[in-house]
Design a protein around this motif. Structure first.
Motif, PDB file in Angstrom:
ATOM      1  N   GLN A   8      -9.552   6.217  -7.698  1.00 32.46           N
ATOM      2  CA  GLN A   8      -8.540   5.848  -8.698  1.00 32.46           C
ATOM      3  C   GLN A   8      -7.331   5.192  -8.033  1.00 32.46           C
ATOM      4  O   GLN A   8      -6.788   4.213  -8.555  1.00 32.46           O
ATOM      5  CB  GLN A   8      -8.097   7.081  -9.489  1.00 32.46           C
ATOM      6  CG  GLN A   8      -9.133   7.561 -10.478  1.00 32.46           C
ATOM      7  CD  GLN A   8      -8.735   8.859 -11.160  1.00 32.46           C
ATOM      8  OE1 GLN A   8      -8.047   9.697 -10.586  1.00 32.46           O
ATOM      9  NE2 GLN A   8      -9.189   9.017 -12.399  1.00 32.46           N
ATOM     10  N   ILE A  11      -8.346   1.629  -6.937  1.00 31.30           N
ATOM     11  CA  ILE A  11      -8.434   0.745  -8.106  1.00 31.30           C
ATOM     12  C   ILE A  11      -7.045   0.416  -8.638  1.00 31.30           C
ATOM     13  O   ILE A  11      -6.733  -0.740  -8.927  1.00 31.30           O
ATOM     14  CB  ILE A  11      -9.319   1.378  -9.203  1.00 31.30           C
ATOM     15  CG1 ILE A  11     -10.773   1.411  -8.735  1.00 31.30           C
ATOM     16  CG2 ILE A  11      -9.189   0.622 -10.523  1.00 31.30           C
ATOM     17  CD1 ILE A  11     -11.687   2.261  -9.594  1.00 31.30           C
ATOM     18  N   SER A  12      -6.193   1.419  -8.742  1.00 31.52           N
ATOM     19  CA  SER A  12      -4.834   1.212  -9.237  1.00 31.52           C
ATOM     20  C   SER A  12      -4.057   0.248  -8.335  1.00 31.52           C
ATOM     21  O   SER A  12      -3.371  -0.661  -8.817  1.00 31.52           O
ATOM     22  CB  SER A  12      -4.107   2.551  -9.328  1.00 31.52           C
ATOM     23  OG  SER A  12      -2.785   2.375  -9.739  1.00 31.52           O
ATOM     24  N   SER A  13      -4.183   0.414  -7.036  1.00 28.65           N
ATOM     25  CA  SER A  13      -3.498  -0.479  -6.086  1.00 28.65           C
ATOM     26  C   SER A  13      -4.023  -1.903  -6.187  1.00 28.65           C
ATOM     27  O   SER A  13      -3.252  -2.862  -6.110  1.00 28.65           O
ATOM     28  CB  SER A  13      -3.668   0.037  -4.656  1.00 28.65           C
ATOM     29  OG  SER A  13      -3.022   1.277  -4.498  1.00 28.65           O
ATOM     30  N   ALA A  14      -5.331  -2.045  -6.345  1.00 32.97           N
ATOM     31  CA  ALA A  14      -5.932  -3.381  -6.467  1.00 32.97           C
ATOM     32  C   ALA A  14      -5.465  -4.079  -7.728  1.00 32.97           C
ATOM     33  O   ALA A  14      -5.139  -5.273  -7.712  1.00 32.97           O
ATOM     34  CB  ALA A  14      -7.455  -3.278  -6.442  1.00 32.97           C
ATOM     35  N   ILE A  15      -5.417  -3.344  -8.830  1.00 30.57           N
ATOM     36  CA  ILE A  15      -4.958  -3.926 -10.099  1.00 30.57           C
ATOM     37  C   ILE A  15      -3.492  -4.336  -9.986  1.00 30.57           C
ATOM     38  O   ILE A  15      -3.109  -5.427 -10.397  1.00 30.57           O
ATOM     39  CB  ILE A  15      -5.185  -2.948 -11.271  1.00 30.57           C
ATOM     40  CG1 ILE A  15      -6.686  -2.825 -11.550  1.00 30.57           C
ATOM     41  CG2 ILE A  15      -4.437  -3.405 -12.520  1.00 30.57           C
ATOM     42  CD1 ILE A  15      -7.057  -1.726 -12.532  1.00 30.57           C
ATOM     43  N   GLN A  16      -2.667  -3.480  -9.420  1.00 31.88           N
ATOM     44  CA  GLN A  16      -1.242  -3.794  -9.258  1.00 31.88           C
ATOM     45  C   GLN A  16      -1.053  -5.054  -8.415  1.00 31.88           C
ATOM     46  O   GLN A  16      -0.240  -5.917  -8.739  1.00 31.88           O
ATOM     47  CB  GLN A  16      -0.508  -2.611  -8.616  1.00 31.88           C
ATOM     48  CG  GLN A  16       0.971  -2.820  -8.462  1.00 31.88           C
ATOM     49  CD  GLN A  16       1.710  -2.990  -9.775  1.00 31.88           C
ATOM     50  OE1 GLN A  16       1.380  -2.371 -10.772  1.00 31.88           O
ATOM     51  NE2 GLN A  16       2.713  -3.841  -9.793  1.00 31.88           N
ATOM     52  N   ALA A  18      -3.045  -7.515  -8.124  1.00 30.09           N
ATOM     53  CA  ALA A  18      -3.573  -8.700  -8.800  1.00 30.09           C
ATOM     54  C   ALA A  18      -2.794  -9.084 -10.049  1.00 30.09           C
ATOM     55  O   ALA A  18      -3.088 -10.120 -10.654  1.00 30.09           O
ATOM     56  CB  ALA A  18      -5.038  -8.470  -9.166  1.00 30.09           C
ATOM     57  N   LEU A  19      -1.803  -8.308 -10.439  1.00 29.58           N
ATOM     58  CA  LEU A  19      -1.017  -8.658 -11.628  1.00 29.58           C
ATOM     59  C   LEU A  19      -0.286  -9.983 -11.409  1.00 29.58           C
ATOM     60  O   LEU A  19       0.168 -10.269 -10.299  1.00 29.58           O
ATOM     61  CB  LEU A  19      -0.004  -7.553 -11.941  1.00 29.58           C
ATOM     62  CG  LEU A  19      -0.588  -6.251 -12.462  1.00 29.58           C
ATOM     63  CD1 LEU A  19       0.505  -5.190 -12.600  1.00 29.58           C
ATOM     64  CD2 LEU A  19      -1.286  -6.464 -13.794  1.00 29.58           C
ATOM     65  N   THR A  22       3.190  -9.799  -9.715  1.00 27.01           N
ATOM     66  CA  THR A  22       3.096  -9.442  -8.300  1.00 27.01           C
ATOM     67  C   THR A  22       2.618 -10.633  -7.480  1.00 27.01           C
ATOM     68  O   THR A  22       3.165 -10.922  -6.412  1.00 27.01           O
ATOM     69  CB  THR A  22       2.130  -8.247  -8.113  1.00 27.01           C
ATOM     70  OG1 THR A  22       2.555  -7.168  -8.942  1.00 27.01           O
ATOM     71  CG2 THR A  22       2.083  -7.798  -6.677  1.00 27.01           C
TER      72      THR A  22
END
Length: 94
Positions: A8, A11-16, A18-19, A22
């Motif tokens: 988790q 995944i959370s770091s990857a999504i952040q 890719a925003l 960012t």
């Protein structure tokens, strides 16, 4: 930490990372654009979010810009009215 929590966090770091905000901040970080004209062109699904972020970072340095999302140009801000490309885009959008 459990494997589930590790996953988790990854995944959370990857999504952040890719925003759009960012990514734009990272791309513009440390760049000096000199004293010439600065035009902003933003295209794609995240065009508005990317353009808003760039605009907040660069402010009045941006002379003009176009935000495009399929299939038409939605909005021009601080548009250069006399640019021939913009006249063609407006005509196509009608």
């Amino acid at each position: 930490m459990s494997m589930r929590k590790d996953a988790q966090q990854i995944i959370s770091s990857a999504i952040q990372a890719a925003l759009p905000d960012t990514a734009v901040k990272k791309a513009l970080e440390g760049h000096s654009f000199g004293s010439g004209r600065l035009l902003l062109i933003s295209a794609g699904k995240a065009a508005w979010q990317m353009a808003a972020c760039a605009s907040s970072l660069l402010g009045d340095r941006i002379e003009a810009g176009v935000v495009r999302y399929q299939p038409l140009v939605l909005e021009c801000f601080r548009e250069l009215e006399s640019h021939p490309l913009m006249a063609r885009v407006r005509a196509r959008a009608r």
